[in-house]
Design a protein around this motif. Sequence first.
Motif, PDB file in Angstrom:
ATOM      1  N   CYS A   1       0.703  -1.131   0.093  1.00  0.00           N
ATOM      2  CA  CYS A   1       0.098   0.047   0.070  1.00  0.00           C
ATOM      3  C   CYS A   1       1.054   1.339  -0.087  1.00  0.00           C
ATOM      4  O   CYS A   1       0.395   2.162  -0.139  1.00  0.00           O
ATOM      5  CB  CYS A   1      -0.827   0.012   1.272  1.00  0.00           C
ATOM      6  SG  CYS A   1      -2.037  -1.233   1.015  1.00  0.00           S
ATOM      7  N   LEU A   2       2.196   1.187   0.304  1.00  0.00           N
ATOM      8  CA  LEU A   2       2.887   2.092   0.488  1.00  0.00           C
ATOM      9  C   LEU A   2       3.675   2.137  -0.639  1.00  0.00           C
ATOM     10  O   LEU A   2       4.876   1.572  -0.803  1.00  0.00           O
ATOM     11  CB  LEU A   2       3.858   2.085   1.692  1.00  0.00           C
ATOM     12  CG  LEU A   2       3.596   2.931   2.815  1.00  0.00           C
ATOM     13  CD1 LEU A   2       4.924   2.826   3.750  1.00  0.00           C
ATOM     14  CD2 LEU A   2       3.859   4.378   2.283  1.00  0.00           C
ATOM     15  N   PRO A   3       3.750   3.357  -1.571  1.00  0.00           N
ATOM     16  CA  PRO A   3       4.296   3.563  -2.626  1.00  0.00           C
ATOM     17  C   PRO A   3       5.831   3.881  -2.327  1.00  0.00           C
ATOM     18  O   PRO A   3       6.112   4.547  -1.491  1.00  0.00           O
ATOM     19  CB  PRO A   3       3.709   4.825  -3.537  1.00  0.00           C
ATOM     20  CG  PRO A   3       2.494   4.915  -2.573  1.00  0.00           C
ATOM     21  CD  PRO A   3       2.916   4.525  -1.188  1.00  0.00           C
ATOM     22  N   GLY A   4       6.486   3.331  -3.211  1.00  0.00           N
ATOM     23  CA  GLY A   4       8.158   3.551  -3.112  1.00  0.00           C
ATOM     24  C   GLY A   4       8.788   2.820  -2.068  1.00  0.00           C
ATOM     25  O   GLY A   4      10.179   2.763  -1.743  1.00  0.00           O
ATOM     26  N   ALA A   5       7.973   1.832  -1.475  1.00  0.00           N
ATOM     27  CA  ALA A   5       8.699   1.210  -0.160  1.00  0.00           C
ATOM     28  C   ALA A   5       9.031  -0.397  -0.716  1.00  0.00           C
ATOM     29  O   ALA A   5       8.535  -0.756  -1.495  1.00  0.00           O
ATOM     30  CB  ALA A   5       7.808   1.109   0.712  1.00  0.00           C
ATOM     31  N   GLN A   6      10.033  -0.844  -0.034  1.00  0.00           N
ATOM     32  CA  GLN A   6      10.501  -1.954  -0.397  1.00  0.00           C
ATOM     33  C   GLN A   6      10.910  -2.840   0.789  1.00  0.00           C
ATOM     34  O   GLN A   6      11.797  -2.189   1.437  1.00  0.00           O
ATOM     35  CB  GLN A   6      11.413  -1.957  -1.569  1.00  0.00           C
ATOM     36  CG  GLN A   6      11.689  -3.272  -2.105  1.00  0.00           C
ATOM     37  CD  GLN A   6      12.677  -2.912  -3.355  1.00  0.00           C
ATOM     38  OE1 GLN A   6      13.378  -1.883  -3.522  1.00  0.00           O
ATOM     39  NE2 GLN A   6      12.791  -4.191  -4.333  1.00  0.00           N
ATOM     40  N   LEU A   7      10.545  -3.855   1.084  1.00  0.00           N
ATOM     41  CA  LEU A   7      11.127  -4.602   2.148  1.00  0.00           C
ATOM     42  C   LEU A   7      12.150  -5.562   1.637  1.00  0.00           C
ATOM     43  O   LEU A   7      12.074  -6.261   0.699  1.00  0.00           O
ATOM     44  CB  LEU A   7       9.986  -5.763   2.407  1.00  0.00           C
ATOM     45  CG  LEU A   7       8.723  -5.253   3.220  1.00  0.00           C
ATOM     46  CD1 LEU A   7       7.919  -6.337   3.792  1.00  0.00           C
ATOM     47  CD2 LEU A   7       9.004  -4.228   4.263  1.00  0.00           C
TER      48      LEU A   7
ATOM     49  N   GLU B   1      -7.847   0.837   1.862  1.00  0.00           N
ATOM     50  CA  GLU B   1      -9.000   0.720   1.755  1.00  0.00           C
ATOM     51  C   GLU B   1      -9.313  -0.508   0.773  1.00  0.00           C
ATOM     52  O   GLU B   1     -10.026  -1.490   0.903  1.00  0.00           O
ATOM     53  CB  GLU B   1      -9.726   2.204   1.160  1.00  0.00           C
ATOM     54  CG  GLU B   1     -11.243   1.658   0.982  1.00  0.00           C
ATOM     55  CD  GLU B   1     -11.824   3.166   0.556  1.00  0.00           C
ATOM     56  OE1 GLU B   1     -10.909   4.112   0.660  1.00  0.00           O
ATOM     57  OE2 GLU B   1     -13.214   3.174   0.409  1.00  0.00           O
ATOM     58  N   GLN B   2      -8.603  -0.246  -0.600  1.00  0.00           N
ATOM     59  CA  GLN B   2      -8.455  -1.419  -1.488  1.00  0.00           C
ATOM     60  C   GLN B   2      -8.251  -2.728  -1.011  1.00  0.00           C
ATOM     61  O   GLN B   2      -9.074  -3.675  -1.062  1.00  0.00           O
ATOM     62  CB  GLN B   2      -7.791  -1.000  -2.714  1.00  0.00           C
ATOM     63  CG  GLN B   2      -8.186   0.048  -3.716  1.00  0.00           C
ATOM     64  CD  GLN B   2      -7.081   0.159  -4.605  1.00  0.00           C
ATOM     65  OE1 GLN B   2      -5.946   0.678  -4.260  1.00  0.00           O
ATOM     66  NE2 GLN B   2      -7.620   0.187  -5.739  1.00  0.00           N
ATOM     67  N   ALA B   3      -7.221  -2.674  -0.179  1.00  0.00           N
ATOM     68  CA  ALA B   3      -6.605  -3.836   0.301  1.00  0.00           C
ATOM     69  C   ALA B   3      -7.679  -4.649   1.227  1.00  0.00           C
ATOM     70  O   ALA B   3      -7.798  -5.661   1.369  1.00  0.00           O
ATOM     71  CB  ALA B   3      -5.384  -3.634   1.009  1.00  0.00           C
ATOM     72  N   ALA B   4      -8.367  -3.781   2.187  1.00  0.00           N
ATOM     73  CA  ALA B   4      -8.950  -4.168   3.098  1.00  0.00           C
ATOM     74  C   ALA B   4     -10.519  -4.925   2.497  1.00  0.00           C
ATOM     75  O   ALA B   4     -11.216  -5.286   3.137  1.00  0.00           O
ATOM     76  CB  ALA B   4      -9.540  -2.950   4.069  1.00  0.00           C
ATOM     77  N   ARG B   5     -10.868  -4.276   1.442  1.00  0.00           N
ATOM     78  CA  ARG B   5     -11.953  -4.886   0.598  1.00  0.00           C
ATOM     79  C   ARG B   5     -11.396  -6.177  -0.308  1.00  0.00           C
ATOM     80  O   ARG B   5     -12.301  -6.656  -0.883  1.00  0.00           O
ATOM     81  CB  ARG B   5     -12.480  -3.941  -0.532  1.00  0.00           C
ATOM     82  CG  ARG B   5     -13.124  -2.895   0.086  1.00  0.00           C
ATOM     83  CD  ARG B   5     -13.414  -1.787  -1.052  1.00  0.00           C
ATOM     84  NE  ARG B   5     -14.174  -0.555  -0.892  1.00  0.00           N
ATOM     85  CZ  ARG B   5     -14.184   0.070  -1.753  1.00  0.00           C
ATOM     86  NH1 ARG B   5     -13.610   0.122  -2.587  1.00  0.00           N
ATOM     87  NH2 ARG B   5     -15.100   1.192  -1.262  1.00  0.00           N
ATOM     88  N   GLY B   6     -10.204  -6.567  -0.119  1.00  0.00           N
ATOM     89  CA  GLY B   6      -9.758  -7.831  -0.653  1.00  0.00           C
ATOM     90  C   GLY B   6      -9.350  -7.474  -1.979  1.00  0.00           C
ATOM     91  O   GLY B   6      -8.924  -8.559  -2.940  1.00  0.00           O
ATOM     92  N   GLU B   7      -9.165  -6.291  -2.229  1.00  0.00           N
ATOM     93  CA  GLU B   7      -8.379  -5.990  -3.809  1.00  0.00           C
ATOM     94  C   GLU B   7      -7.043  -5.959  -3.771  1.00  0.00           C
ATOM     95  O   GLU B   7      -6.476  -5.609  -2.446  1.00  0.00           O
ATOM     96  CB  GLU B   7      -9.168  -4.779  -4.444  1.00  0.00           C
ATOM     97  CG  GLU B   7     -10.665  -4.812  -4.552  1.00  0.00           C
ATOM     98  CD  GLU B   7     -11.301  -3.470  -4.623  1.00  0.00           C
ATOM     99  OE1 GLU B   7     -10.378  -2.482  -4.872  1.00  0.00           O
ATOM    100  OE2 GLU B   7     -12.406  -3.404  -4.356  1.00  0.00           O
ATOM    101  N   GLU B   8      -6.315  -5.982  -4.793  1.00  0.00           N
ATOM    102  CA  GLU B   8      -5.085  -5.491  -4.675  1.00  0.00           C
ATOM    103  C   GLU B   8      -4.732  -4.156  -4.644  1.00  0.00           C
ATOM    104  O   GLU B   8      -5.120  -3.484  -5.391  1.00  0.00           O
ATOM    105  CB  GLU B   8      -4.191  -6.253  -5.992  1.00  0.00           C
ATOM    106  CG  GLU B   8      -3.021  -6.095  -5.970  1.00  0.00           C
ATOM    107  CD  GLU B   8      -2.118  -6.712  -4.768  1.00  0.00           C
ATOM    108  OE1 GLU B   8      -0.855  -6.172  -4.703  1.00  0.00           O
ATOM    109  OE2 GLU B   8      -2.535  -7.566  -4.006  1.00  0.00           O
ATOM    110  N   PRO B   9      -4.060  -3.585  -3.866  1.00  0.00           N
ATOM    111  CA  PRO B   9      -3.671  -2.217  -3.593  1.00  0.00           C
ATOM    112  C   PRO B   9      -2.995  -1.827  -4.975  1.00  0.00           C
ATOM    113  O   PRO B   9      -1.974  -2.260  -5.154  1.00  0.00           O
ATOM    114  CB  PRO B   9      -3.133  -2.173  -2.431  1.00  0.00           C
ATOM    115  CG  PRO B   9      -2.264  -3.425  -2.043  1.00  0.00           C
ATOM    116  CD  PRO B   9      -3.121  -4.427  -2.494  1.00  0.00           C
ATOM    117  N   VAL B  10      -3.381  -0.597  -5.454  1.00  0.00           N
ATOM    118  CA  VAL B  10      -2.672  -0.065  -6.283  1.00  0.00           C
ATOM    119  C   VAL B  10      -1.982   1.265  -5.920  1.00  0.00           C
ATOM    120  O   VAL B  10      -2.366   2.344  -5.427  1.00  0.00           O
ATOM    121  CB  VAL B  10      -3.533   0.649  -7.511  1.00  0.00           C
ATOM    122  CG1 VAL B  10      -2.688   1.239  -8.517  1.00  0.00           C
ATOM    123  CG2 VAL B  10      -4.377  -0.586  -7.915  1.00  0.00           C
ATOM    124  N   ALA B  11      -0.692   1.152  -5.300  1.00  0.00           N
ATOM    125  CA  ALA B  11      -0.054   1.942  -4.687  1.00  0.00           C
ATOM    126  C   ALA B  11       0.577   3.024  -5.949  1.00  0.00           C
ATOM    127  O   ALA B  11       1.057   2.372  -6.796  1.00  0.00           O
ATOM    128  CB  ALA B  11       1.174   1.546  -3.971  1.00  0.00           C
TER     129      ALA B  11
END
Lengths: 298, 418
Positions: free
Chosen positions: B255-261, B366-376
């Motif tokens: 969900c966090l754009p630009g971030a990478q683990l 919000e997208q993720a919580a609805r079960g959709e793939e988040p578009v960061a």
Amino acid sequence: MKAAAFAYCRPATVEDTVAELQREEAKVIAGGQSLVPVLAMRLARPRTLVDINSVAGLGRLDLDDDALRIGATVRQRCVELDARAGVVPLLRLALPSVGHRELRSRGTVCGSLAHDDPAAELPSVLACLGGSVEITGPTGFRRVTADQFFLAAMTTATQPHELVTAAFFPIARRGEGFGFGEFARRHGDFALAGVCVKVSMAQAIVATIACFGVADGPVVRDVSGLLESMLTDGPDTTEDTVRDGISAVAGDLAYDIVDTDGDVHASREYRRTLLSVLLSREIARAYHDAVRSMREVS
Amino acid sequence: MTNVVPALARVESHDLIEVGFTVNGTPAQPRVAARVTLSDVLRDQLGLTGTHVGCEHGVCGMCTVLLDGAAVRACLVFAVQLQGSEITTVEALGRPDQLHPLQEAFSRHHGLQCGFCTPGFLMSAFDLLSHRPDVTRAELPNELSGVLCRCTGYRNIIDAVDDVACAYREGLPGPGNCNSGRSLVGRNAAGPVSTPQDPVGNQETDADGGGLHTIDAIRLPTSEPTVTITVDRQIGATMDGVARVFSDVQLMARCLPGAQLTDDLGGGRYAGRATIGLGPVKLSFRGVAQIVDQQRDRITILAQGRDAGGSGAQAQFSLAAEPSAEGARLTADAQMFLTGRIAGFGRSLAGDVSRRMFADFAAAIEQAARGEEPVAAEPPSAARLLTAALASRMSAWWAAARSRIARRGAGVQNSDDR
């Protein structure tokens, strides 16, 4: 505080510039007065700097019927000193407050617009006047109006492979008046709050303000109704009356406009106070200027 | 004021370029890497140490010189840009036996104490009086505001400049020490040519976030945070959905754009990185995050990160959700402690920007919580803005989020653009 290493080129044409910008992490430099500090602090380390100071035609200042056209490499100080720029009084009012003289010698008008610092003067000047910007990219150029150009803090409609090639500042007409004011900790520093005002008395009363330093970009508002409600004696209303009248309501207007959080220099509340003072002062001044302009020519 | 310089084909960062210009009437051909400023060339290669260097990023005015007749900051111009230009430094103003009127006036009025700012003031004043011989005393404080002095309190400087202005309304005498035929090279005759290599390490050490991995526990400073942000937003998702996102660090990361683990360090600690772009500013933070509290409706992370350019950030970041009429209300609190260049750079970036950025993040949640793939939002332009908007400020925030994201060490859709 030395910039990281970068490759460098200085193309002769806009086409070559655009071609160079296709490279990965290439960045345009014109005056460099905002960019070089960013490089020195290593907040950015582009691979290539594309210097546009040799590009033919970008150093031109032209007058057409409607606007003053300022090319991408025209220095702020040149505009300040060039008599032709007198047709855009608001620009002349604002330029002395743009950084320091030493920065304006080198800094460009278009660069300031393209950088779009939220506390910068020139984006608000362009926004207040409803001017536009010419952006050139691989498929040619397009003209973007100020309201479509400034998207958010330091972010404009310019894409990474494009460059701003010119800005168009509308020429003042009869019956128009202008006001400009800002508060900064030191002259030339970024403003804590500032405002540009345009008032037209030519037909219907039209008043527009553009505020800077108080949100993430120029905040433009139509205050025609507000000004009109102050003109108890029509065009004979004095500047003082207008100023006092507006100052009674400017706090609410400022409350609505100031959106920036406080920082070490000023709290949000203090910025609101500053802006409300500037609003009453500069709207009244622009009104007075517009009335004078009407009478002068008639 | 505008000298048109000839075009130049691309030169690589390690190339030295010979640049021809005139300094105080004498031609010079220094060979420089593109990143070398005029102030460094004047001092290190030409031995003209009268031009002082203070802040090196355009704030203090010490390095003021004339470029084609107009005052500029020599630290904000790259020497490579100056082919064919004419440069005038403080050395050109006068000779020991015949000082320029400005120099005499500074002496007479005691317009200096330590003297460090004097070359800057002399050149700024020279520029002012040559262009505006009619300048009034009342205008001087503003007109001379481009140079800082920490000793005199400015009064004597203004006295000195006003004195000269009054004496030369018809025009200020020009520099008295140009074309003197002397060699430009002073102290550093065989001085160092600016090295093409970057001693500070332009290449990013991919290592370990600057040794941050070895930190046992992240401790925030006890001082006031540099930046505090509180934002909230209504989202159309159920609390269960939100809880699912809060429990899945990888998902939050996306969900966090630009971030990478990049690594799961165990014990609720993660390594990661985040790229922030805002206008010309581009930072790449590496760091560690530690989840200190993770509930169904709340997550708190401490984070610490560092950019290769020397900027540092520490932060506490909390995200909480509560049921609301529309579904859930998300609240974010961030306290950030910034050090290094971002701290110096950071004026207040509009609160609106932070809210927009959070709105973007919240939309992805919000997208993720609805079960959709988040578009960061992916970098370029406006999207980058939203993502990165907070820029400097937010770096810590990102570091936090990103590292947290790193929780299960999985990849994230946003690739680092380096």
